[in-house]
Each structure stands twice: as C-alpha cells, then as structure tokens.
Write a protein that holds these residues in place. Structure first.
Motif, PDB file in Angstrom:
ATOM      1  N   ASP A 103       0.859  -1.070  -0.143  1.00 30.20           N
ATOM      2  CA  ASP A 103      -0.148  -0.030  -0.283  1.00 30.20           C
ATOM      3  C   ASP A 103       0.840   1.298   0.308  1.00 30.20           C
ATOM      4  O   ASP A 103       0.804   1.783  -0.770  1.00 30.20           O
ATOM      5  CB  ASP A 103      -0.579  -0.029   1.022  1.00 30.20           C
ATOM      6  CG  ASP A 103      -1.394  -1.110   1.455  1.00 30.20           C
ATOM      7  OD1 ASP A 103      -2.028  -1.857   0.187  1.00 30.20           O
ATOM      8  OD2 ASP A 103      -2.421  -1.656   2.669  1.00 30.20           O
ATOM      9  N   LEU A 104       1.738   1.278   0.793  1.00 31.46           N
ATOM     10  CA  LEU A 104       2.345   2.468   1.412  1.00 31.46           C
ATOM     11  C   LEU A 104       3.836   2.257   0.115  1.00 31.46           C
ATOM     12  O   LEU A 104       4.113   1.477   0.563  1.00 31.46           O
ATOM     13  CB  LEU A 104       3.115   2.707   2.014  1.00 31.46           C
ATOM     14  CG  LEU A 104       1.908   2.734   3.484  1.00 31.46           C
ATOM     15  CD1 LEU A 104       2.269   3.445   4.665  1.00 31.46           C
ATOM     16  CD2 LEU A 104       0.970   4.292   2.618  1.00 31.46           C
ATOM     17  N   LYS A 105       4.713   2.914  -0.561  1.00 26.66           N
ATOM     18  CA  LYS A 105       6.394   2.626  -1.530  1.00 26.66           C
ATOM     19  C   LYS A 105       7.195   2.842  -0.367  1.00 26.66           C
ATOM     20  O   LYS A 105       8.002   2.154  -1.095  1.00 26.66           O
ATOM     21  CB  LYS A 105       5.698   3.445  -2.211  1.00 26.66           C
ATOM     22  CG  LYS A 105       4.726   3.192  -3.474  1.00 26.66           C
ATOM     23  CD  LYS A 105       4.920   1.775  -3.945  1.00 26.66           C
ATOM     24  CE  LYS A 105       3.532   1.795  -4.679  1.00 26.66           C
ATOM     25  NZ  LYS A 105       3.132   0.069  -5.333  1.00 26.66           N
ATOM     26  N   TYR A 106       6.900   3.389   0.750  1.00 25.23           N
ATOM     27  CA  TYR A 106       8.379   4.075   1.073  1.00 25.23           C
ATOM     28  C   TYR A 106       8.003   3.340   2.796  1.00 25.23           C
ATOM     29  O   TYR A 106       7.502   2.674   3.221  1.00 25.23           O
ATOM     30  CB  TYR A 106       8.051   5.418   1.902  1.00 25.23           C
ATOM     31  CG  TYR A 106       6.720   5.842   2.020  1.00 25.23           C
ATOM     32  CD1 TYR A 106       6.837   5.684   3.745  1.00 25.23           C
ATOM     33  CD2 TYR A 106       5.823   6.232   1.157  1.00 25.23           C
ATOM     34  CE1 TYR A 106       5.101   6.486   4.176  1.00 25.23           C
ATOM     35  CE2 TYR A 106       4.369   7.004   2.125  1.00 25.23           C
ATOM     36  CZ  TYR A 106       4.757   6.925   3.589  1.00 25.23           C
ATOM     37  OH  TYR A 106       2.711   7.247   4.262  1.00 25.23           O
ATOM     38  N   ALA A 247       4.581  16.402   9.281  1.00 28.78           N
ATOM     39  CA  ALA A 247       3.764  16.938   7.872  1.00 28.78           C
ATOM     40  C   ALA A 247       4.972  16.370   6.195  1.00 28.78           C
ATOM     41  O   ALA A 247       4.355  16.196   5.184  1.00 28.78           O
ATOM     42  CB  ALA A 247       3.453  18.400   8.030  1.00 28.78           C
ATOM     43  N   HIS A 248       6.297  16.716   7.096  1.00 28.31           N
ATOM     44  CA  HIS A 248       7.439  16.254   5.696  1.00 28.31           C
ATOM     45  C   HIS A 248       7.731  15.083   5.250  1.00 28.31           C
ATOM     46  O   HIS A 248       7.745  14.980   4.186  1.00 28.31           O
ATOM     47  CB  HIS A 248       8.478  16.931   6.743  1.00 28.31           C
ATOM     48  CG  HIS A 248      10.106  16.913   5.097  1.00 28.31           C
ATOM     49  ND1 HIS A 248      10.546  16.329   5.899  1.00 28.31           N
ATOM     50  CD2 HIS A 248       9.857  18.006   4.132  1.00 28.31           C
ATOM     51  CE1 HIS A 248      11.474  16.516   5.036  1.00 28.31           C
ATOM     52  NE2 HIS A 248      11.032  17.512   4.279  1.00 28.31           N
ATOM     53  N   GLY A 249       7.209  14.269   6.532  1.00 26.65           N
ATOM     54  CA  GLY A 249       7.444  12.455   5.928  1.00 26.65           C
ATOM     55  C   GLY A 249       7.740  12.025   7.709  1.00 26.65           C
ATOM     56  O   GLY A 249       7.532  12.756   8.263  1.00 26.65           O
ATOM     57  N   PRO A 250       7.675  10.425   7.180  1.00 31.84           N
ATOM     58  CA  PRO A 250       7.978   9.652   8.712  1.00 31.84           C
ATOM     59  C   PRO A 250       9.483  10.166   9.483  1.00 31.84           C
ATOM     60  O   PRO A 250      10.319  10.253   8.819  1.00 31.84           O
ATOM     61  CB  PRO A 250       8.143   8.600   7.919  1.00 31.84           C
ATOM     62  CG  PRO A 250       7.054   8.387   6.841  1.00 31.84           C
ATOM     63  CD  PRO A 250       7.135   9.839   6.044  1.00 31.84           C
ATOM     64  N   LYS A 251       9.536   9.704  11.076  1.00 35.45           N
ATOM     65  CA  LYS A 251      10.330  10.440  11.129  1.00 35.45           C
ATOM     66  C   LYS A 251      10.476  10.072  12.842  1.00 35.45           C
ATOM     67  O   LYS A 251       9.628  10.519  13.591  1.00 35.45           O
ATOM     68  CB  LYS A 251      11.265  11.451  10.949  1.00 35.45           C
ATOM     69  CG  LYS A 251       9.989  12.843  11.389  1.00 35.45           C
ATOM     70  CD  LYS A 251      11.219  14.228  11.295  1.00 35.45           C
ATOM     71  CE  LYS A 251      11.045  14.443   9.788  1.00 35.45           C
ATOM     72  NZ  LYS A 251       9.856  14.258   8.899  1.00 35.45           N
TER      73      LYS A 251
END
Length: 299
Positions: A103-106, A247-251
């Motif tokens: 589902d998620l590519k990252y 909001a910028h990315g998973p971390k």
C-alpha cells in the motif's frame, strides 16, 4: 499544552479547519472554520505546517478481523497496562506490513525501533516468551542498534523474508496461524502464536487539502515537498511557509523535535525583522517565440 494555552499571546483553536488562504510572506490571511460553523479571519506573517499523521491499517493480515492481530502501537498500550497476562507466551511480529512495495511505497523509519522496543518489554515481563520478528531489513540505526543487539542477546529471534514471499496470517479454527518461508531452512514454516503484531507505516493527515489551499507541492507519497533537501530542508517553495514533523515525512520523535526547532527558528526570522522585502516578478518577452498576439499586454 497547558503552558501554551495559558500564554496570553497564543490563541489555540481546537477542532478547527483552514477554509481559505491568501497573501504572501508577512501578509498572509487565513479563514479558519471552527466546530459549529463559526468562521473568522486570521492575519499572520508566516505559516508552520505540523499536521501530523496516523498509522496505516493494511489489509490481508487479519488486522480488522481478529482481535489477536495488533499494530505495534496497540501492543505497546497492552504492555503498558496492568493485566497479569499482558505479555504473551508467544508472538510473531511482521515488519513492513503494508509498506515498502504494498500500500505504501516508503519506509516509515520508526517501525523497526518500535518492534525492538516492544520485544524487549515482553522479554522483561515474561523472559520465557517466544518472540519472533519477521523482517525484510532491520533499520535500527544510531543508538537503536544497541537495543537490537540486546534483543538478540535476550532471545528474540529475527527471521528475514522477501517481498514476493510475504508472511501469511490466517485463522485456523480458534487459533491464529502465521505461515512464512524460512530462507535458511528453504521451506515453509507454520506457527500458531498467541498474538501477531504488525509494524505498519505512517500516513500524513490532511496534506492534500492543505496543498491545494497553500499551493504547495506534495511528494508522490502525499508529504509536503521541501524547497531544497539540503539547503532549505524546512522551507516550502511558497515563501513564508515552513514544515516539520510528519507533514514532511515519517521520522522518529528526536528527529521531529529537531526539525520543529529548525522550522520555528526559520519562521522567527521574518517576524523578528518586522518587515519583509518581496522580490519583484518581472516578465520578459522572448522575441524568438513571440507571435504578437498581445495577450501579455492585456494582462
């Protein structure tokens, strides 16, 4: 949060939604809608986006069908409880459930650390518990590598799997069954653990609607795209708009805090100056391409 709400210079609007947005750095205007339908306009100089995210709920792992299948967050809450049997006698953790190709590519960066943390907690509560982690790549970078080594020393078993041979979770009678291919044994292995914990990814909250209002670009994964990954990592291409956190990315939390501090520092610069010089936009006619239609002059 209480300290923020008590500050007379800070207005906290909960259950609110951005309805409209216009202006430029130093002179933004936002229409905020509150619960109940009330709307009011807020004039401001800068914007910091920290919209957060939530855990993904993948299909195909019995997550919604079987109460014995949990996410790592749900498992953490269970382990923090008071029940005597909160640490299972056996558990299989499946990494990258619904991520990195499904589902998620990252990669969401926190899942491996979360799994190792929960595995260690289980071993502390019940040293005899069988904890098996099925993984594609264990990404416990930095100091988390120490926790990974500790988990191995305490008997947590890590078994790799490949994307084209993902573990299968099924229900056989009243028992939970996990089937996976062991690359060392070169055969299918079936287990009937007491619990299954899925390491699921993180998806952003509300970025698509905000992107349209702010005219700010998103990545293919629906996170806000920074102006420059190295030179302007917390700034968006829209001048005066900054981003941090999920909001910028998973971390992980420590990286989120560092980025939030950077965004706050950047946002404070034009506010401290008190005035902002806007670069003029000047149009130029390319004579080789001009056909003399006159549309540019009318604009």
């Amino acid at each position: 949060m209480a300290k923020v709400e008590a500050n007379k210079h800070i207005d906290v609007l909960t259950k609110a939604e951005l309805k409209d947005f216009s202006g430029f750095i130093g002179n933004f205007s936002s229409v905020v809608g509150e619960e109940g339908g009330a709307e009011h306009t807020v004039d401001h100089g800068v914007v910091v986006l920290a919209t957060g995210g939530h855990e993904h709920r993948p299909e195909g792992y019995q997550l919604e069908e079987n109460s014995k299948v949990l996410t790592q967050t749900e498992l953490e809450k269970r382990l923090a409880g008071k029940a005597k049997n909160r640490a299972p006698k056996s558990i299989v953790m499946i990494q990258c459930a619904g991520s990195r190709g499904d589902d998620l590519k990252y990669c969401s960066k926190v899942c491996c650390n979360h799994a190792v943390k929960n595995a260690l907690t289980i071993k502390e509560l019940n040293p005899a518990s069988q904890v098996i982690v099925l993984y594609r790549d264990m990404r416990t970078y930095g100091y988390a590598e120490d926790a990974y080594r500790e988990a191995r020393l305490k008997g947590v078993i890590f078994i790799p799997y490949e994307l084209d041979r993902k573990p299968v979770v099924s229900e056989e009678g009243k028992k939970l069954q996990v089937t996976f291919f062991d690359s060392l044994l070169q055969e299918e292995v079936e287990m009937t653990p007491e619990l299954v914990a899925l390491s699921v990814g993180i998806v952003p909250d509300g970025t698509e609607d905000l992107s349209k209002l702010l005219k700010a670009p998103l990545t293919d994964d629906r996170f806000f795209l920074e102006a420059h990954v190295k030179l302007r990592p917390v700034e968006l291409p829209v001048s005066g708009v900054y981003v941090c956190g999920l909001a910028h990315g998973p971390k992980p939390v420590d990286e989120t805090i560092a980025q939030a501090q950077a965004a706050a520092a950047k946002a404070a610069i034009p506010l401290v100056k008190g005035a902002v010089s806007i670069d003029p936009i000047v149009s130029v006619v390319e004579q080789e391409k001009c056909i003399g239609c006159g549309i540019c002059a009318s604009l």
